[in-house]
Scaffold this active site. Sequence first.
Site, mmCIF file in Angstrom:
data_model
loop_
_atom_site.group_PDB
_atom_site.id
_atom_site.type_symbol
_atom_site.label_atom_id
_atom_site.label_comp_id
_atom_site.label_asym_id
_atom_site.label_seq_id
_atom_site.Cartn_x
_atom_site.Cartn_y
_atom_site.Cartn_z
ATOM 1 N N HIS A 169 0.826 -1.209 0.000
ATOM 2 C CA HIS A 169 0.000 0.000 0.000
ATOM 3 C C HIS A 169 0.862 1.262 0.000
ATOM 4 O O HIS A 169 0.396 2.341 -0.366
ATOM 5 C CB HIS A 169 -0.910 -0.023 1.229
ATOM 6 C CG HIS A 169 -2.198 0.725 1.064
ATOM 7 N ND1 HIS A 169 -2.323 1.858 0.279
ATOM 8 C CD2 HIS A 169 -3.430 0.495 1.592
ATOM 9 C CE1 HIS A 169 -3.575 2.296 0.341
ATOM 10 N NE2 HIS A 169 -4.265 1.487 1.116
ATOM 11 N N ASP A 386 -8.364 -10.756 -17.177
ATOM 12 C CA ASP A 386 -8.402 -12.015 -17.927
ATOM 13 C C ASP A 386 -6.974 -12.452 -18.256
ATOM 14 O O ASP A 386 -6.304 -11.835 -19.083
ATOM 15 C CB ASP A 386 -9.232 -11.827 -19.208
ATOM 16 C CG ASP A 386 -9.312 -13.085 -20.055
ATOM 17 O OD1 ASP A 386 -8.749 -14.125 -19.653
ATOM 18 O OD2 ASP A 386 -9.919 -13.019 -21.143
#
Length: 448
Positions: A169, A386
């Site tokens: 983060h 994908d």
Amino acid sequence: MAASGLLSSPSLVSICDKSFIKPSTLTPSTLRLHKLSFVDQSVSNMYIPVAFFYPKPQREESNNSHLSHIADLLQTSLSQTLVSYYPYAGILRDNATVECNDMGAEFLSVKINCPMSEILNHPHATDAESIVFPKDLPWKNNYEGGNLLVVQLSKFDCGGIAISACLSHKIGDGCSVINFLNHWANVTRDRRFVVPSPRFVGDSILSSLNGPLVAPQIMSNVSECVQKRLIFPAAKLDALRAKIAVESGVENPTRAEVVSALLYKSATKAAAASSANIQPSKLVHYLNVRTMIKPRLRRSAIGNLVSTFSTAAMQDIELPRLIHNLRKEVEVAYKKDQVDENELVLEIIDSMKKGKLPFEEKDENSTTTTMYFCSNVCKFPLYSVDFGLGKPERVCLANGPSKNYFFLKDYKTGRGVEARVMLQKQHMSAFECDEELLQFASSSLPSL
């Protein structure tokens, strides 16, 4: 089997391989040091954890040709992608600097000895899903290995797979993570895909004016918390939005406004049910400010480019009034200079001056305000990730980062919303039985 029993079974997960993936091209010496912004520095090195579940392809030849060497494909494409996303292949030199030394990303391959459906359809699915993340890593404030990106490829005995990634983060927010994941998937699917060079904003915006922060101010803490997955179907959500528009005077209330307000109202009601004293509360929304900064930043900009806005509410406030107040705060936020008047930056500075944690509020009578937080990633293309396996069956976020936290994202089909709600254990049972919430949400939609 209970979720705890499922996850603790020693024979369920076996690690097949652990390797380190370096960028395919060395990072130039001119990019060796990546200076972190004030917001980057304020966040601990917690990891944003995202996982994608892909069922076994229907066509057997597709399964055999692709899954037999999926680990090699993912590692090769990750190596290519890290050339553009080079800070994720580095190591923290200190709280304000990433040394882009091409140490690489950690890559784990594991075998999970159960079918994917047993995880996705488990009564405690949000706990069961954690099995596809590196053990004990999600949302951890620090990681002994030091890698700023850790990936796990999980193969189920039914032929399905899960790909999870935990990204530091300190380098970037949720938008940064989604940009990276989509580019990595694109390269895996098509080796000829050229990854656009993202802009690592670093300390060029939201810089630390009085020198670097010695230590982070915002930490994760998942102790004594549980997560609940709720689905808000589009039809019910649209009906609620139309009703709210009439009753609140808010023009076209968004899905995020309506869902976050409903979750907040139900959560505060659940908390009040287990307490003799009604505590004041506040809902803090995180806000992506890329398009609000002047000059506008592209959505591909990498960093913690966020601010906040908040809404306080009385215990018995009605939903239309709450959403009306929420919309007013949104409008105020969009009028602000999100560099000089960034609410998150101002909150951190104020908390440091007062010697308290950010968003820790007490009045003159030492009454603590209970804080709730919402991150909205609706419209982010999570279900478009994908890797050559089609669209994922489910996208999940690991339990965290703290109590009283709501994550909102698109449901996999249509215009529904999936919410991941993190509450203290003693509040969750009352929350998930809230009648107003149950009119519009479900936790039992089929997965596979």
